[in-house]
Design an enzyme around this catalytic site. Structure first.
Site, PDB file in Angstrom:
ATOM      1  N   LYS A  87       0.842  -1.212   0.000  1.00 20.54           N
ATOM      2  CA  LYS A  87       0.000   0.000   0.000  1.00 20.54           C
ATOM      3  C   LYS A  87       0.869   1.252   0.000  1.00 20.54           C
ATOM      4  O   LYS A  87       0.643   2.181  -0.765  1.00 20.54           O
ATOM      5  CB  LYS A  87      -0.913   0.054   1.249  1.00 20.54           C
ATOM      6  CG  LYS A  87      -1.897  -1.080   1.374  1.00 20.54           C
ATOM      7  CD  LYS A  87      -2.818  -0.901   2.570  1.00 20.54           C
ATOM      8  CE  LYS A  87      -2.175  -1.014   3.935  1.00 20.54           C
ATOM      9  NZ  LYS A  87      -1.630  -2.329   4.256  1.00 20.54           N
ATOM     10  N   ARG A 120      -9.737   1.162   8.654  1.00 19.62           N
ATOM     11  CA  ARG A 120      -9.346  -0.224   8.874  1.00 19.62           C
ATOM     12  C   ARG A 120     -10.442  -1.003   9.591  1.00 19.62           C
ATOM     13  O   ARG A 120     -10.282  -2.197   9.840  1.00 19.62           O
ATOM     14  CB  ARG A 120      -8.112  -0.214   9.764  1.00 19.62           C
ATOM     15  CG  ARG A 120      -6.893  -0.876   9.201  1.00 19.62           C
ATOM     16  CD  ARG A 120      -5.840  -0.733  10.271  1.00 19.62           C
ATOM     17  NE  ARG A 120      -4.654  -1.458  10.012  1.00 19.62           N
ATOM     18  CZ  ARG A 120      -3.588  -0.941   9.428  1.00 19.62           C
ATOM     19  NH1 ARG A 120      -3.603   0.292   8.980  1.00 19.62           N
ATOM     20  NH2 ARG A 120      -2.521  -1.668   9.295  1.00 19.62           N
ATOM     21  N   ARG A 128      11.060  -6.281   4.873  1.00 23.46           N
ATOM     22  CA  ARG A 128      10.964  -4.810   4.801  1.00 23.46           C
ATOM     23  C   ARG A 128      12.070  -4.152   5.622  1.00 23.46           C
ATOM     24  O   ARG A 128      12.358  -4.543   6.745  1.00 23.46           O
ATOM     25  CB  ARG A 128       9.601  -4.383   5.334  1.00 23.46           C
ATOM     26  CG  ARG A 128       9.408  -2.887   5.401  1.00 23.46           C
ATOM     27  CD  ARG A 128       7.977  -2.476   5.386  1.00 23.46           C
ATOM     28  NE  ARG A 128       7.125  -3.209   6.307  1.00 23.46           N
ATOM     29  CZ  ARG A 128       5.798  -3.247   6.206  1.00 23.46           C
ATOM     30  NH1 ARG A 128       5.195  -2.624   5.231  1.00 23.46           N
ATOM     31  NH2 ARG A 128       5.087  -3.944   7.072  1.00 23.46           N
ATOM     32  N   ARG A 182      11.068  -2.640  11.236  1.00 20.48           N
ATOM     33  CA  ARG A 182       9.968  -2.235  12.115  1.00 20.48           C
ATOM     34  C   ARG A 182       9.791  -3.268  13.228  1.00 20.48           C
ATOM     35  O   ARG A 182       9.801  -4.469  12.954  1.00 20.48           O
ATOM     36  CB  ARG A 182       8.674  -2.162  11.290  1.00 20.48           C
ATOM     37  CG  ARG A 182       8.347  -0.771  10.808  1.00 20.48           C
ATOM     38  CD  ARG A 182       7.215  -0.772   9.818  1.00 20.48           C
ATOM     39  NE  ARG A 182       5.984  -1.402  10.279  1.00 20.48           N
ATOM     40  CZ  ARG A 182       4.842  -1.394   9.601  1.00 20.48           C
ATOM     41  NH1 ARG A 182       4.779  -0.792   8.431  1.00 20.48           N
ATOM     42  NH2 ARG A 182       3.771  -1.976  10.065  1.00 20.48           N
ATOM     43  N   ARG A 221      -1.208  -9.567  12.686  1.00 18.82           N
ATOM     44  CA  ARG A 221      -1.754  -8.455  11.895  1.00 18.82           C
ATOM     45  C   ARG A 221      -2.586  -8.985  10.724  1.00 18.82           C
ATOM     46  O   ARG A 221      -3.615  -8.425  10.376  1.00 18.82           O
ATOM     47  CB  ARG A 221      -0.614  -7.559  11.393  1.00 18.82           C
ATOM     48  CG  ARG A 221      -0.127  -6.591  12.482  1.00 18.82           C
ATOM     49  CD  ARG A 221       1.292  -6.101  12.258  1.00 18.82           C
ATOM     50  NE  ARG A 221       1.532  -5.501  10.976  1.00 18.82           N
ATOM     51  CZ  ARG A 221       2.721  -5.482  10.358  1.00 18.82           C
ATOM     52  NH1 ARG A 221       3.776  -6.048  10.939  1.00 18.82           N
ATOM     53  NH2 ARG A 221       2.868  -4.900   9.206  1.00 18.82           N
TER      54      ARG A 221
END
Ligand code: ADP
Length: 301
Positions: A81, A158, A192, A236, A247
């Site tokens: 996203k 969300r 990531r 992260r 998640r």
């Protein structure tokens, strides 16, 4: 500046005809605490009837009438996203507002919310609607003060409640629902890396899914950082295997219904990512009826 077109019953009396999205959000966070029950109707049957009707072309027409785009990106953690929202934001000249970034900024600021947020985020849970709308309304207000208009929201709404609140304060033109094969999502989150200095997003994962049982294979090359970021990369804290799986579960339970919310309103554009950025970006632009001249020129060079 976005003009409020529909208001939740609770807010109607106090919102003036030319209130902005930011001021209306600010009003809502003050007046709906705790939030009143939903005032808009969600009809799953209607949703089923409208499943194949994204109103993309209508949307693009409306945008040409004057104001900047007001788009939303939906999609599982790791789908990309942020990558595509930020590219579109550069292309269209509207701010890319990622509520995850707002939460991380608040965490880093060591403000009063910081320890509460840390616990929620590191467990992969959702922050309360009140907190997230407060952070978002402050961000919209600050942007408005700088003359920003339009937005591409990433990570908001969300929950259906958040979608209802957003619908109560402004018109969303288009919701782009990014989809990626499940096998790739976890790998992309674990790969990531973020530059601690410029905030750039990179990825060390090399995803190579073989063709199997009639399903095509898929290749996504790593996204390496430029040399100036290479020594400043961080991961992260919520990108661990356990937290990413949590998640993803929360996405299914809380955010999947938001897809239905927008589908039933004819605003959802489903987009299956065919691979990495080189394959996906031109196809996304094509689906959106847009053209990236710079990208074309650099590809031709
Ligand atoms: P993801 O990669 O899971 O999409 P984000 O960067 O969007 O992650 O968000 C990071 C975290 O910030 C989320 O796990 C959640 O705790 C919090 N958060 C972000 N946006 C929202 C939202 N709209 N509502 C509730 N919590 C949110």
């Amino acid at each position: 500046m976005a003009v409020v077109s529909r208001c939740s019953r609770a807010a109607t009396a106090a919102i003036t005809a030319n209130a902005t999205t930011a001021t209306t959000f600010a009003y809502l966070i003050r007046s709906l605490s705790p939030f009143s029950s939903s005032s808009s109707t969600f009809d799953p049957q209607n949703d089923l009837n409208n499943r194949n009707k994204p109103a993309v072309l209508g949307t693009l027409k409306r945008e040409s009438k004057g104001r900047n785009v007001q788009w939303v990106f939906l999609g599982c953690p790791g789908v990309g996203k942020g990558t595509y929202a930020s590219r579109l934001s550069n292309l269209l000249g509207v701010p890319h507002i990622a509520t995850g970034d707002l939460v991380r900024d608040e965490l880093a600021s060591s403000g009063p919310l910081s320890s509460q947020l840390k616990e929620i985020v590191t467990q992969g849970k959702l922050v309360s609607d009140e907190i997230i709308i407060d952070l978002l309304s402050k961000r919209l207000e600050a942007g408005e003060a700088k003359g920003e208009s339009g937005f591409i929201l990433d990570g908001f709404p969300r929950t259906v409640r958040q979608a209802e609140i957003l619908e109560g304060v402004t018109d969303i033109d288009l919701v782009i629902n990014l989809k990626l094969r499940e096998e790739a999502l976890l790998a992309k989150c674990l790969g990531r890396r973020i530059c601690s200095e410029c905030g750039g997003n990179y990825n060390v994962a090399c995803i190579n899914i073989k063709a199997e049982n009639g399903r095509p294979g898929m290749y996504m090359a790593p996204l390496p950082p430029p040399p100036q970021c290479a020594s400043k990369l961080i991961t992260r804290p919520d990108d661990t295997e356990e937290v990413v799986k949590q998640r993803l579960r929360i996405y299914q339970a809380m955010t999947r219904p938001v897809e239905d919310f927008y589908r039933s309103r004819g605003k959802l554009l489903e987009f299956d990512l065919p691979g990495g950025i080189p394959e996906s970006w031109p196809k996304l632009l094509c689906a959106l009826n847009l053209e990236d001249r710079e990208d074309k020129q650099s590809a031709a060079a």
